[in-house]
Scaffold this active site. Structure first.
Site, PDB file in Angstrom:
ATOM      1  N   ALA A   1       0.828  -1.209   0.000  1.00 35.31           N
ATOM      2  CA  ALA A   1       0.000   0.000   0.000  1.00 35.31           C
ATOM      3  C   ALA A   1       0.861   1.258   0.000  1.00 35.31           C
ATOM      4  O   ALA A   1       0.509   2.272  -0.596  1.00 35.31           O
ATOM      5  CB  ALA A   1      -0.915  -0.011   1.223  1.00 35.31           C
TER       6      ALA A   1
ATOM      7  N   ASP B   1      10.379  -4.063 -10.485  1.00 34.31           N
ATOM      8  CA  ASP B   1      11.285  -4.931  -9.749  1.00 34.31           C
ATOM      9  C   ASP B   1      12.529  -4.119  -9.431  1.00 34.31           C
ATOM     10  O   ASP B   1      12.956  -3.300 -10.244  1.00 34.31           O
ATOM     11  CB  ASP B   1      11.649  -6.182 -10.557  1.00 34.31           C
ATOM     12  CG  ASP B   1      12.307  -7.225  -9.667  1.00 34.31           C
ATOM     13  OD1 ASP B   1      11.926  -7.360  -8.489  1.00 34.31           O
ATOM     14  OD2 ASP B   1      13.241  -7.914 -10.141  1.00 34.31           O
TER      15      ASP B   1
HETATM   16  P1  ITT Z   1       7.327  -6.627  -4.147  1.00 28.97           P
HETATM   17  O1  ITT Z   1       6.394  -7.581  -3.470  1.00 28.97           O
HETATM   18  O2  ITT Z   1       6.619  -5.354  -4.570  1.00 28.97           O
HETATM   19  O3  ITT Z   1       8.145  -7.251  -5.262  1.00 28.97           O
HETATM   20  P2  ITT Z   1       9.859  -6.526  -2.702  1.00 28.97           P
HETATM   21  O4  ITT Z   1      10.119  -6.425  -1.229  1.00 28.97           O
HETATM   22  O5  ITT Z   1      10.325  -7.758  -3.408  1.00 28.97           O
HETATM   23  O6  ITT Z   1       8.329  -6.187  -2.973  1.00 28.97           O
HETATM   24  P3  ITT Z   1      11.417  -4.927  -4.578  1.00 28.97           P
HETATM   25  O7  ITT Z   1      11.191  -5.869  -5.699  1.00 28.97           O
HETATM   26  O8  ITT Z   1      11.191  -3.476  -4.840  1.00 28.97           O
HETATM   27  O9  ITT Z   1      10.540  -5.240  -3.304  1.00 28.97           O
HETATM   28  O10 ITT Z   1      12.900  -5.095  -4.061  1.00 28.97           O
HETATM   29  C1  ITT Z   1      13.515  -6.374  -3.897  1.00 28.97           C
HETATM   30  C2  ITT Z   1      14.514  -6.320  -2.751  1.00 28.97           C
HETATM   31  O11 ITT Z   1      15.572  -5.381  -3.060  1.00 28.97           O
HETATM   32  C3  ITT Z   1      13.917  -5.831  -1.434  1.00 28.97           C
HETATM   33  O12 ITT Z   1      13.378  -6.894  -0.700  1.00 28.97           O
HETATM   34  C4  ITT Z   1      15.140  -5.208  -0.750  1.00 28.97           C
HETATM   35  O13 ITT Z   1      15.910  -6.194  -0.103  1.00 28.97           O
HETATM   36  C5  ITT Z   1      15.953  -4.650  -1.920  1.00 28.97           C
HETATM   37  N1  ITT Z   1      15.602  -3.221  -2.117  1.00 28.97           N
HETATM   38  C6  ITT Z   1      14.848  -2.703  -3.132  1.00 28.97           C
HETATM   39  N2  ITT Z   1      14.690  -1.378  -2.986  1.00 28.97           N
HETATM   40  C7  ITT Z   1      15.349  -1.040  -1.850  1.00 28.97           C
HETATM   41  C8  ITT Z   1      15.555   0.157  -1.143  1.00 28.97           C
HETATM   42  O14 ITT Z   1      15.011   1.311  -1.544  1.00 28.97           O
HETATM   43  N3  ITT Z   1      16.285   0.128  -0.031  1.00 28.97           N
HETATM   44  C9  ITT Z   1      16.824  -1.013   0.416  1.00 28.97           C
HETATM   45  N4  ITT Z   1      16.669  -2.193  -0.164  1.00 28.97           N
HETATM   46  C10 ITT Z   1      15.938  -2.227  -1.293  1.00 28.97           C
END
Ligand code: ITT
Length: 191
Positions: free
Chosen positions: A11, A69
């Site tokens: 959200a 992603d």
């Molecule tokens: P979704 O369900 O939306 O895919 P997610 O947690 O997998 O959520 P992301 O695909 O955006 O989120 O990111 C994958 C991983 O990369 C996330 O779990 C973090 O470990 C790392 N990551 C991404 N963006 C980050 C940020 O702004 N700061 C720190 N770590 C980040």
């Protein structure tokens, strides 16, 4: 108002994107359309994973949509954790994921890294991509309690603080995600 599905159930991400895009598009989450599926993310690049989300949604619902992603790429680890950022240590436990990164970088002086986001948009039968990246470096110990993921060990270029030491407002104006979302918003609003 045109509706656009965002392939997320986060959200917070949705609110952030809606605020940047404004009122020309109504952004709906997976929950809003009753989608409880675990959409596969099996690609080898951020782009493939983002595309998988929109391909899946369009195939099932025939609705215009976008998905993202993101992850961290570390040069000295040949781009790892990359698409495996959320589960680098084999689990979603970020303490373990950060420990593994720090262990693998032990003794290394070249610590350049970047966060990247790729957004896939499927709109009016056309595929578009928007990318954002922020360069920085990985420090040897955690600093700061804000943010999430690898924020405590990442210092963006030109700054002294880690992402976890910055306010949300500050991080959200310079982050990889903000850059990609701004490109998406510019495209949608000007289109
Ligand atoms: P979704 O369900 O939306 O895919 P997610 O947690 O997998 O959520 P992301 O695909 O955006 O989120 O990111 C994958 C991983 O990369 C996330 O779990 C973090 O470990 C790392 N990551 C991404 N963006 C980050 C940020 O702004 N700061 C720190 N770590 C980040």
């Amino acid at each position: 108002m045109t509706e656009l599905i965002f392939a997320t159930n986060n959200a917070h991400k949705l609110e952030e994107v809606q605020a940047i895009i404004g009122d020309k598009f109504a952004i709906k989450s997976l929950a809003d359309i009753g989608c409880e599926d675990d959409i596969p993310e099996t690609g080898e690049t951020f782009q493939e994973n983002a595309r998988q989300k929109t391909d899946y949604l369009f195939a099932k619902y025939k609705l215009d949509c976008f998905g993202d992603d993101s992850g961290l790429e570390i040069d000295a680890l040949n781009g790892e954790p990359g698409v495996y950022s959320a589960r680098y240590s084999g689990s979603r436990d970020m303490e373990k994921n950060i420990d593994l990164v720090l262990e693998r970088l032990e003794g290394k002086t070249h610590r350049a890294a970047r966060f990247k986001t790729v957004i896939s948009l499927f709109l009016n039968g056309k595929q578009h991509y928007f990318e954002g990246a922020i360069e920085g470096r990985i420090i040897a110990e955690r600093r700061g309690g804000k943010g999430f993921g690898y924020d405590p060990i990442f210092i963006p270029e030109g700054y002294q603080q880690t992402f976890a030491e910055m306010s949300a407002e500050e991080k959200n104006t310079i982050s990889h995600r903000a850059i990609a979302v701004q490109k998406l918003a510019d495209f949608l609003v000007s289109g």
